[in-house]
Design an enzyme around this catalytic site. Structure first.
Site, mmCIF file in Angstrom:
data_model
loop_
_atom_site.group_PDB
_atom_site.id
_atom_site.type_symbol
_atom_site.label_atom_id
_atom_site.label_comp_id
_atom_site.label_asym_id
_atom_site.label_seq_id
_atom_site.Cartn_x
_atom_site.Cartn_y
_atom_site.Cartn_z
ATOM 1 N N PHE A 7 0.866 -1.182 0.000
ATOM 2 C CA PHE A 7 0.000 0.000 0.000
ATOM 3 C C PHE A 7 0.899 1.227 0.000
ATOM 4 C CE2 PHE A 7 -2.881 3.204 1.709
ATOM 5 C CZ PHE A 7 -3.987 2.979 0.895
ATOM 6 N N ASP B 278 2.104 -4.927 8.369
ATOM 7 C CA ASP B 278 0.910 -4.100 8.228
ATOM 8 C C ASP B 278 -0.287 -5.055 8.155
ATOM 9 O OD1 ASP B 278 -1.253 -2.587 7.321
ATOM 10 O OD2 ASP B 278 -0.018 -1.296 6.058
ATOM 11 N N TYR C 68 -10.807 0.724 10.794
ATOM 12 C CA TYR C 68 -12.054 1.101 10.112
ATOM 13 C C TYR C 68 -12.447 0.137 9.004
ATOM 14 C CZ TYR C 68 -8.538 3.474 7.165
ATOM 15 O OH TYR C 68 -7.435 3.764 6.403
ATOM 16 N N LYS C 69 -11.671 -0.926 8.811
ATOM 17 C CA LYS C 69 -12.043 -1.923 7.814
ATOM 18 C C LYS C 69 -12.810 -3.051 8.510
ATOM 19 C CE LYS C 69 -7.872 -0.875 5.086
ATOM 20 N NZ LYS C 69 -8.483 0.057 4.131
ATOM 21 N N ARG D 44 -12.855 -4.472 -6.729
ATOM 22 C CA ARG D 44 -12.714 -5.265 -5.501
ATOM 23 C C ARG D 44 -14.079 -5.544 -4.883
ATOM 24 N NH1 ARG D 44 -8.492 -2.858 -1.223
ATOM 25 N NH2 ARG D 44 -10.234 -1.407 -1.016
#
Length: 418
Positions: free
Chosen positions: A128, A203, A228-229, A377
């Site tokens: 990322f 990560d 927040y995922k 996705r």
């Protein structure tokens, strides 16, 4: 009723996690396949948001730092997350963002490894971007003689460790790739890195709350993750840091704010770090968002991570079956491993009109997301999705592909957030 519909019904009837759907506050007639980017609101979190604003802040005012224990929230939330990632108590703290936390960890790790020769931070070149940016920024700050990013293809990480291990200071990898969902073998790569004297930073943005993890048993040095995922903490919810207890005494993170001090309210002139994981705190914590996250994490009560992973695999497998049967000659091409066991809880497709397909899905209340340049996705969060959801989403995608609705002008308009 088709065979696929019948299978979806049978799978839903046998789903041991189906009762968890009731703990979420989801809009009607919406199939949400983007929990891998932003988890939905839980009912507990909704109630806590009202309470922390109206009662705690609204009525108790500043007394809430003590009466509602606001001051301890980074540790309280950190310990809840620790249970989900296989970490020991008091080895996880909740604060800031992944980007800021990475800067803290990389800086501290570089100091631990400070030798003339070890100056490389090894990462994957499809990591990322913020992870790479933070390493690049640290390199600019310290100079490439002291710190330099080395990014290679994911399939070259092991060979690079073998060939350049003596020059590498830190290995920084994302456990689950954000585009294709590919999973790295944490215990294997951590052991290999350690055999070369390399510290590891993982990560966990796309694995915390969706994959079984055992950071302590795997001897991981450091980890970061967002909340927040799959942890459903809300937009911009604070991230977390894990540091192995064996390293805490020797660490010195650069953002030495007052909350990381051993005695913040002594207001000493000179910095004296907290000896525990709280040393990674900097400024005053964001109480509203952290309190909401604290409540959101309760959705994981009495649920094992293995049960979550098992349903995740089943949802992925069933959706793939639906696509094969409903759109056998599709222009969509799989952009992830065919084997759902080797990826996170998402399916990625390549298509030259992936953005427009995503927008067309959204117009039909099937919420997915797009990643440049051409990735669609679809995320499968087991706690709030049913197998019927997966089937219905596949039929909508079938209609969009076969009718070529994605070519409509309205779906070509690019928004600021994709």
């Amino acid at each position: 009723m088709t065979n696929l519909q019948e299978r979806a019904s049978l799978l839903d009837n046998a789903d041991a996690l189906s009762h968890k759907i009731e703990e979420f506050s989801l809009p009607k007639d919406t199939i949400y396949l983007d929990g891998n980017s932003l988890g939905p609101l839980t009912k507990n979190a909704q109630l806590r948001a009202q309470e922390v604003v109206q009662q705690q802040w609204g009525q108790s005012l500043i007394a809430s730092w003590n009466s509602h224990d606001w001051i301890s929230l980074p540790s309280i939330v950190g310990n809840k997350i620790a249970q989900l990632v296989g970490a020991s108590a008091n080895s996880v703290v909740c604060c800031d963002s992944i980007s800021v936390n990475l800067f803290k960890i990389l800086s501290a790790a570089v100091q631990l490894q400070k030798t003339e020769k070890r100056r490389l931070i090894l990462s994957q070149n499809d990591n990322f971007p913020t992870d790479l940016y933070m390493a690049q920024g640290l390199s600019q700050l310290l100079g490439t003689n002291n710190c330099e990013l080395l990014s290679v293809a994911s399939n070259e990480i092991e060979s690079t460790l073998e060939a350049k291990g003596n020059d590498i200071s830190i290995m920084m990898l994302s456990h689950v790739n954000f585009k294709n969902g590919a999973i790295f073998d944490i215990p294997k790569l951590t052991q290999l890195a350690h055999s070369k004297g390399v510290l590891v930073v993982w990560d966990l943005a796309h694995s915390a709350g969706i994959l079984p993890l055992d950071l302590s048993a795997w001897n991981v040095d450091f980890a970061v993750g967002c909340t927040y995922k799959y942890l459903n903490g809300g937009p911009g919810a604070p991230a977390f840091i894990y540091a192995a207890p064996r390293l805490l005494a020797d660490l010195q993170q650069p953002l030495s704010g007052w909350m990381g001090h051993k005695s913040p309210f002594a207001f000493d002139h000179d910095y004296d770090k907290n000896t525990g994981i709280e040393q990674f705190l900097s400024g005053t914590p964001s109480i509203i968002s952290m309190s909401v996250l604290d409540a959101a994490l309760d959705v994981f009560n009495k649920v094992s991570m293995q049960a979550i992973r098992n349903k995740s695999l089943a949802l992925n497998e069933f959706f793939q079956t639906c696509i094969k049967e409903l759109i056998p000659q599709s222009s969509l091409s799989l952009a992830c491993s065919l084997d759902h066991q080797t990826r996170g809880s998402q399916i990625s497709f390549k298509h030259e009109h992936a953005y427009a397909i995503c927008q067309a899905l959204i117009s039909h209340n099937v919420i997915a997301d797009f990643r440049a340049p051409n990735i669609l996705r679809l995320g499968f969060s087991p706690l709030f999705l049913s197998f019927k959801n997966a089937y219905d989403a596949a039929t909508v995608l079938q209609d969009i592909i076969e009718s070529k609705k994605f070519l409509h002008t309205e779906f070509q308009i690019k928004h600021k957030v994709t």
